[in-house]
Write a protein that holds these residues in place. Sequence first.
Motif, PDB file in Angstrom:
ATOM      1  N   LYS A  46       0.833  -1.192   0.000  1.00 16.96           N
ATOM      2  CA  LYS A  46       0.000   0.000   0.000  1.00 16.96           C
ATOM      3  C   LYS A  46       0.872   1.248   0.000  1.00 16.96           C
ATOM      4  O   LYS A  46       1.840   1.344   0.760  1.00 16.96           O
ATOM      5  CB  LYS A  46      -0.925   0.010   1.224  1.00 16.96           C
ATOM      6  CG  LYS A  46      -1.946   1.132   1.190  1.00 16.96           C
ATOM      7  CD  LYS A  46      -2.880   1.066   2.387  1.00 16.96           C
ATOM      8  CE  LYS A  46      -3.915   2.179   2.310  1.00 16.96           C
ATOM      9  NZ  LYS A  46      -4.795   2.197   3.491  1.00 16.96           N
ATOM     10  N   THR A  47       0.524   2.194  -0.865  1.00 11.38           N
ATOM     11  CA  THR A  47       1.240   3.461  -0.937  1.00 11.38           C
ATOM     12  C   THR A  47       0.249   4.605  -0.720  1.00 11.38           C
ATOM     13  O   THR A  47      -0.963   4.386  -0.628  1.00 11.38           O
ATOM     14  CB  THR A  47       1.922   3.646  -2.304  1.00 11.38           C
ATOM     15  OG1 THR A  47       0.926   3.949  -3.291  1.00 11.38           O
ATOM     16  CG2 THR A  47       2.671   2.383  -2.724  1.00 11.38           C
ATOM     17  N   SER A  48       0.759   5.814  -0.697  1.00 11.76           N
ATOM     18  CA  SER A  48      -0.114   6.981  -0.533  1.00 11.76           C
ATOM     19  C   SER A  48      -1.058   7.141  -1.717  1.00 11.76           C
ATOM     20  O   SER A  48      -2.089   7.813  -1.622  1.00 11.76           O
ATOM     21  CB  SER A  48       0.726   8.253  -0.372  1.00 11.76           C
ATOM     22  OG  SER A  48       1.584   8.428  -1.494  1.00 11.76           O
ATOM     23  N   ASN A  49      -0.725   6.484  -2.839  1.00 14.54           N
ATOM     24  CA  ASN A  49      -1.576   6.530  -4.035  1.00 14.54           C
ATOM     25  C   ASN A  49      -2.396   5.263  -4.203  1.00 14.54           C
ATOM     26  O   ASN A  49      -2.998   5.055  -5.256  1.00 14.54           O
ATOM     27  CB  ASN A  49      -0.723   6.762  -5.283  1.00 14.54           C
ATOM     28  CG  ASN A  49      -0.068   8.131  -5.272  1.00 14.54           C
ATOM     29  OD1 ASN A  49      -0.710   9.124  -4.947  1.00 14.54           O
ATOM     30  ND2 ASN A  49       1.213   8.176  -5.616  1.00 14.54           N
ATOM     31  N   ASN A  88       7.395   4.063   1.691  1.00 13.86           N
ATOM     32  CA  ASN A  88       5.976   3.977   2.025  1.00 13.86           C
ATOM     33  C   ASN A  88       5.682   3.498   3.442  1.00 13.86           C
ATOM     34  O   ASN A  88       4.558   3.653   3.919  1.00 13.86           O
ATOM     35  CB  ASN A  88       5.268   3.072   1.013  1.00 13.86           C
ATOM     36  CG  ASN A  88       5.138   3.724  -0.341  1.00 13.86           C
ATOM     37  OD1 ASN A  88       4.311   4.603  -0.535  1.00 13.86           O
ATOM     38  ND2 ASN A  88       5.980   3.319  -1.286  1.00 13.86           N
ATOM     39  N   CYS A 198      -1.622   2.497   7.271  1.00 10.56           N
ATOM     40  CA  CYS A 198      -1.326   3.901   7.002  1.00 10.56           C
ATOM     41  C   CYS A 198      -2.072   4.321   5.726  1.00 10.56           C
ATOM     42  O   CYS A 198      -2.619   3.487   5.015  1.00 10.56           O
ATOM     43  CB  CYS A 198       0.179   4.116   6.833  1.00 10.56           C
ATOM     44  SG  CYS A 198       0.970   3.000   5.660  1.00 10.56           S
ATOM     45  N   TRP A 199      -2.068   5.587   5.465  1.00 10.25           N
ATOM     46  CA  TRP A 199      -2.752   6.184   4.327  1.00 10.25           C
ATOM     47  C   TRP A 199      -4.268   6.115   4.485  1.00 10.25           C
ATOM     48  O   TRP A 199      -4.770   5.915   5.578  1.00 10.25           O
ATOM     49  CB  TRP A 199      -2.275   5.601   2.994  1.00 10.25           C
ATOM     50  CG  TRP A 199      -0.788   5.457   2.868  1.00 10.25           C
ATOM     51  CD1 TRP A 199      -0.073   4.310   2.707  1.00 10.25           C
ATOM     52  CD2 TRP A 199       0.194   6.502   2.938  1.00 10.25           C
ATOM     53  NE1 TRP A 199       1.281   4.555   2.660  1.00 10.25           N
ATOM     54  CE2 TRP A 199       1.478   5.899   2.797  1.00 10.25           C
ATOM     55  CE3 TRP A 199       0.138   7.891   3.110  1.00 10.25           C
ATOM     56  CZ2 TRP A 199       2.661   6.613   2.808  1.00 10.25           C
ATOM     57  CZ3 TRP A 199       1.326   8.615   3.124  1.00 10.25           C
ATOM     58  CH2 TRP A 199       2.564   7.978   2.970  1.00 10.25           C
ATOM     59  N   LYS A 200      -5.008   6.202   3.403  1.00  7.58           N
ATOM     60  CA  LYS A 200      -6.448   6.465   3.452  1.00  7.58           C
ATOM     61  C   LYS A 200      -7.267   5.220   3.788  1.00  7.58           C
ATOM     62  O   LYS A 200      -7.064   4.598   4.825  1.00  7.58           O
ATOM     63  CB  LYS A 200      -6.886   7.077   2.128  1.00  7.58           C
ATOM     64  CG  LYS A 200      -6.119   8.362   1.781  1.00  7.58           C
ATOM     65  CD  LYS A 200      -6.350   8.758   0.337  1.00  7.58           C
ATOM     66  CE  LYS A 200      -5.434   9.924  -0.053  1.00  7.58           C
ATOM     67  NZ  LYS A 200      -5.523  10.244  -1.485  1.00  7.58           N
TER      68      LYS A 200
END
Length: 234
Positions: A46-49, A88, A198-200
């Motif tokens: 998983k990445t911020s995108n 990430n 983490c992230w959305k």
Amino acid sequence: MVVSIHQPDYIPWLGFFYKMSQSDVFVYLDDAQYSNEAAHNFNLIKTSNGEFRLKFPVSYNFGDKINDVRSRDELKWKDKHLKTIEMNYKKTAYFNEVFPVFKDILMIEYPNIAEMNIAINNFIAEGFGILPKKILKSSEMKIETTREERVIDITKFCGGDEYLSGNGARAYQTEEHFLNKGIKLTYIDYKPIFYNQCWKEFLPCMSAIDYIFNCGWDWEYVKNAVKEINNGNR
């Protein structure tokens, strides 16, 4: 004795390790045919995108077995994967604890991708505290049968009286064939569990390292979450 079998995938999802945790003997099917569509040389992080496929280049010919396939380390893909993972996950709670060891294992020079994936997966299983007492490789068994018959022969070779299978094999396995050889056929019904990422929004089916960097080696949480989803059943 419960036996399960799985091809050696690259940093696989939690479902892989859940099946391993339910087994007395775990067999890596390292001499299965390599497939560019299977997760032998990729997985998801998983990445911020959002979802990102972490894939590495290999050298192979059609029909090669997984343990005949070499990763193209000369292209420095390991450095790229480590950099992507660090970028990430460096702010996650368990990154500093886990990443250095993962890096050391990945950077070893392996004769083939099966050996590399097995080393990584055993490291993860040990971290979770779920590594079965017996870990075997099908290539060492010299069993020449195929598909369902091979699964039965491997289970018998391991002294198993129960074979724990993934749901995908229902299409070609017949329970009666196993019972006729004194083997109970059981299917594992693992569904993706929720955990803090983490992230959305939450993304299911990521590589197990996504869970580990965020939640550490907390296998009790995984076990209890699966029980809750499956109403207490395996």
